[in-house]
Design a protein around this motif. Structure first.
Motif, short mmCIF file in Angstrom:
data_model
loop_
_atom_site.label_atom_id
_atom_site.label_comp_id
_atom_site.label_asym_id
_atom_site.label_seq_id
_atom_site.Cartn_x
_atom_site.Cartn_y
_atom_site.Cartn_z
N TYR A 1 2.21 6.33 10.27
CA TYR A 1 3.04 5.22 10.71
C TYR A 1 2.20 4.11 11.34
O TYR A 1 2.42 2.93 11.09
CB TYR A 1 4.10 5.70 11.70
N VAL A 2 1.22 4.48 12.15
CA VAL A 2 0.35 3.49 12.78
C VAL A 2 -0.46 2.76 11.72
O VAL A 2 -0.59 1.53 11.75
CB VAL A 2 -0.56 4.15 13.84
N LEU A 3 -1.00 3.49 10.76
CA LEU A 3 -1.77 2.88 9.68
C LEU A 3 -0.89 1.95 8.85
O LEU A 3 -1.29 0.83 8.51
CB LEU A 3 -2.41 3.95 8.79
N ALA B 1 0.84 -1.20 0.00
CA ALA B 1 0.00 0.00 0.00
C ALA B 1 0.87 1.25 0.00
O ALA B 1 2.05 1.21 0.34
CB ALA B 1 -0.90 0.01 1.23
N LEU B 2 0.25 2.35 -0.38
CA LEU B 2 0.84 3.69 -0.27
C LEU B 2 -0.03 4.45 0.73
O LEU B 2 -1.23 4.60 0.52
CB LEU B 2 0.83 4.40 -1.62
N VAL B 3 0.57 4.86 1.85
CA VAL B 3 -0.17 5.52 2.92
C VAL B 3 0.26 6.97 2.98
O VAL B 3 1.45 7.28 3.01
CB VAL B 3 0.10 4.82 4.28
N ARG B 4 -0.72 7.88 3.02
CA ARG B 4 -0.44 9.31 3.11
C ARG B 4 -1.15 9.88 4.32
O ARG B 4 -2.24 9.45 4.67
CB ARG B 4 -0.95 10.03 1.87
N GLY B 5 -0.53 10.89 4.94
CA GLY B 5 -1.21 11.55 6.04
C GLY B 5 -0.25 12.17 7.03
O GLY B 5 0.91 12.39 6.74
N VAL B 6 -0.77 12.44 8.22
CA VAL B 6 0.01 13.02 9.30
C VAL B 6 0.94 11.94 9.84
O VAL B 6 0.55 10.78 9.93
CB VAL B 6 -0.93 13.54 10.42
N GLN B 7 2.14 12.31 10.23
CA GLN B 7 3.17 11.33 10.57
C GLN B 7 2.71 10.23 11.52
O GLN B 7 2.79 9.06 11.19
CB GLN B 7 4.40 12.02 11.15
N SER B 8 2.25 10.56 12.71
CA SER B 8 1.91 9.51 13.66
C SER B 8 0.80 8.61 13.14
O SER B 8 0.88 7.39 13.22
CB SER B 8 1.54 10.10 15.02
N GLN B 9 -0.24 9.21 12.57
CA GLN B 9 -1.33 8.42 12.01
C GLN B 9 -0.85 7.55 10.85
O GLN B 9 -1.27 6.41 10.70
CB GLN B 9 -2.45 9.33 11.52
#
Length: 149
Positions: free
Chosen positions: A125-127, A115-123
């Motif tokens: 990394y957890v995702l 997958a390619l995950v985008r977003g705010v750093q902490s969220q």
């Protein structure tokens, strides 16, 4: 068995990414989440594109099951794509929201990218860890079913 979080440099000139970029609370959360799934997580902050490529190559061990990849400033580096393709390890690519349009410079798809995950750093990394764990657990269940047959 383990999952490895590889983090490339923030700046293209190889300036080292500060260790404190991952908040201690986030790191503890990642460790706990991995442990609950029977896995360990290792975090490697890398100072250059060459170090990132070398680290991907060094992960060809039976103990490593997946990569969480935050390339940092090395997002367009073709050598990283080649290293990922030859490693064949499943990986989740992590992109901060301010680099939403950035992707690895890739040929027609990389088969081992989950997958390619985008977003705010902490969220993000957890995702990314959750996606990797789900992928690994699903694979373990498929192996168990195959052995039962």
């Amino acid at each position: 068995m383990s999952i490895v979080l590889l983090r490339g440099p923030k700046r293209p000139n190889g300036m080292f990414r500060d260790q404190c970029d991952i908040d201690r609370l986030l790191l503890v959360q990642l460790i706990i989440r991995a442990n609950r799934a029977g896995r360990r997580i290792a975090v490697h902050n890398l100072a250059s594109d060459k170090a990132l490529v070398a680290a991907i190559g060094a992960l060809r061990t039976p103990q490593t099951e997946a990569i969480l990849l935050d390339t940092g400033a090395c997002v367009r580096d073709r050598r990283i794509v080649q290293a990922l393709q030859s490693s064949a390890l499943p990986f989740v690519e992590i992109r901060p929201s301010h680099l939403a349009d950035a992707r690895l410079c890739e040929p027609e798809g990389i088969e081992n990218r989950i997958a390619l995950v985008r977003g705010v750093q902490s969220q993000t990394y957890v995702l990314a860890l959750s996606i990797a764990l789900e992928h690994l657990c699903r694979g373990s269940m498929d192996d168990a079913r195959a052995m039962a047959c």
